[in-house]
Design an enzyme around this catalytic site. Structure first.
Site, PDB file in Angstrom:
ATOM      1  N   ALA A 176      -4.704 -47.243 -32.926  1.00 21.58           N
ATOM      2  CA  ALA A 176      -5.034 -47.499 -34.412  1.00 21.58           C
ATOM      3  C   ALA A 176      -5.455 -46.119 -34.973  1.00 21.58           C
ATOM      4  O   ALA A 176      -4.931 -45.740 -36.112  1.00 21.58           O
ATOM      5  CB  ALA A 176      -5.793 -48.493 -34.848  1.00 21.58           C
ATOM      6  N   GLN A 197       0.049 -48.640 -29.015  1.00 21.48           N
ATOM      7  CA  GLN A 197      -0.534 -50.020 -29.344  1.00 21.48           C
ATOM      8  C   GLN A 197      -0.308 -50.281 -30.835  1.00 21.48           C
ATOM      9  O   GLN A 197      -0.448 -51.388 -31.349  1.00 21.48           O
ATOM     10  CB  GLN A 197      -2.028 -50.317 -29.300  1.00 21.48           C
ATOM     11  N   HIS A 253       2.884 -53.419 -28.552  1.00 21.14           N
ATOM     12  CA  HIS A 253       2.551 -54.641 -29.356  1.00 21.14           C
ATOM     13  C   HIS A 253       3.702 -54.825 -30.490  1.00 21.14           C
ATOM     14  O   HIS A 253       3.678 -55.586 -31.152  1.00 21.14           O
ATOM     15  CB  HIS A 253       1.379 -54.089 -30.052  1.00 21.14           C
ATOM     16  N   CYS A 263      17.360 -67.875 -29.552  1.00 22.41           N
ATOM     17  CA  CYS A 263      18.457 -67.074 -28.830  1.00 22.41           C
ATOM     18  C   CYS A 263      18.176 -65.712 -28.675  1.00 22.41           C
ATOM     19  O   CYS A 263      18.952 -64.978 -28.006  1.00 22.41           O
ATOM     20  CB  CYS A 263      19.786 -67.152 -29.396  1.00 22.41           C
TER      21      CYS A 263
HETATM   22 ZN   LIG Z   1      19.111 -67.609 -32.847  1.00 24.47          ZN
END
Ligand SMILES: [Zn+2]
Length: 256
Positions: free
Chosen positions: A28, A104, A122, A133
């Site tokens: 950060a 990060q 992250h 899906c």
């Molecule tokens: Zn989907």
């Protein structure tokens, strides 16, 4: 007592000697100079929004509310630009001296600065993913699908979309983390930049680098738990230190 300039020269020398086998880990602290508050600091996002909103179990029980707050987070990131620290890392990659950035951060400012090889452990705030899906969408497409306060759903399968960032309680993306670990174990110089090195398992990467024989450099405003392990530690503003390292490298290799 080693002077600040000696430390800069020492880091520059190690990066040159590593011949492109250097890796950066950013946290950060590299994005705060771009006006993105550390979400964990006072005034940061979590002091205004209950972090449990971004807990994975909360997300699955109340996705509509999670998305509502996520929209605020995106608005907060809107228009933010890379700062001199991001640009210095892009220059190092361009010069062939930096193999990859492991970050990060979810703000995509490294890509905006020009870095090509970025491992986002992250996730990326600007993407959404279908929880059924796996189809990916830009965050703007996903936000457009929110209608009457309902969480967006997948055009392909009707599944629930989720921001493609790691929520609290969620594991890191396996492939990205394994690639990061491999980079840490095989690099010659590992530079941790603006990370407090307290969030696991990301914080273990410098340790792996050090254990595998790499030079460990830590640049952060505050002390970190791994300072005693590092070869070089600089407690200063990253947007000051990184451009100075690039300048020192340019002087040494005769590029202006
Ligand atoms: Zn989907």
């Amino acid at each position: 007592m080693t002077s600040y300039q000696d430390l800069i020269e020492d880091i520059a020398g190690r990066i040159i000697e590593a011949k492109g086998c250097s890796v950066a880990l950013t946290g950060a602290g590299i994005s705060t100079p771009s006006g993105i508050p550390d979400f964990r600091s006072p005034g940061g996002l979590w002091s205004r929004i209950d972090p449990s909103i971004f807990d994975i179990s909360y997300f699955h029980s109340r996705p509509d509310i999670s998305w509502l707050y996520y929209k605020q987070l995106i608005e907060e990131l809107e228009g933010k630009q890379p700062n001199p620290a991001h640009k210095a890392l892009a220059q190092l990659e361009e010069m062939g001296l930096l193999k990859a950035v492991i970050t990060q951060n979810i703000d995509a400012l490294h890509q905006k600065a020009g870095n090509k090889k970025v491992l986002e452990i992250h996730g990326n705030a600007y993407r959404a993913v279908c929880t059924s899906c796996g189809a990916r969408y830009s965050i703007y497409e996903a936000l457009e699908k929110i209608s009457r306060g309902k969480a967006p759903s997948c055009s392909k399968c009707g599944g629930l979309l989720k921001p493609d960032v790691v929520f609290f309680g969620e594991p890191l993306p396996y492939r990205v983390y394994m690639d990061s670990l491999e980079l840490a174990r095989t690099c010659r110089v590992f530079i941790s930049i603006g990370s407090s090195l307290v969030v696991q398992p990301a914080a273990s990467l410098p340790w792996h680098a050090h254990s595998s024989g790499a030079s460990l450099v830590i640049i952060n405003l505050q002390e970190t738990p791994l300072d005693s392990l590092a070869d070089i530690v600089i407690h200063d503003r990253v947007e000051r230190v990184l451009p100075e390292i690039v300048q020192a490298i340019r002087r040494r290799i005769g590029v202006s």
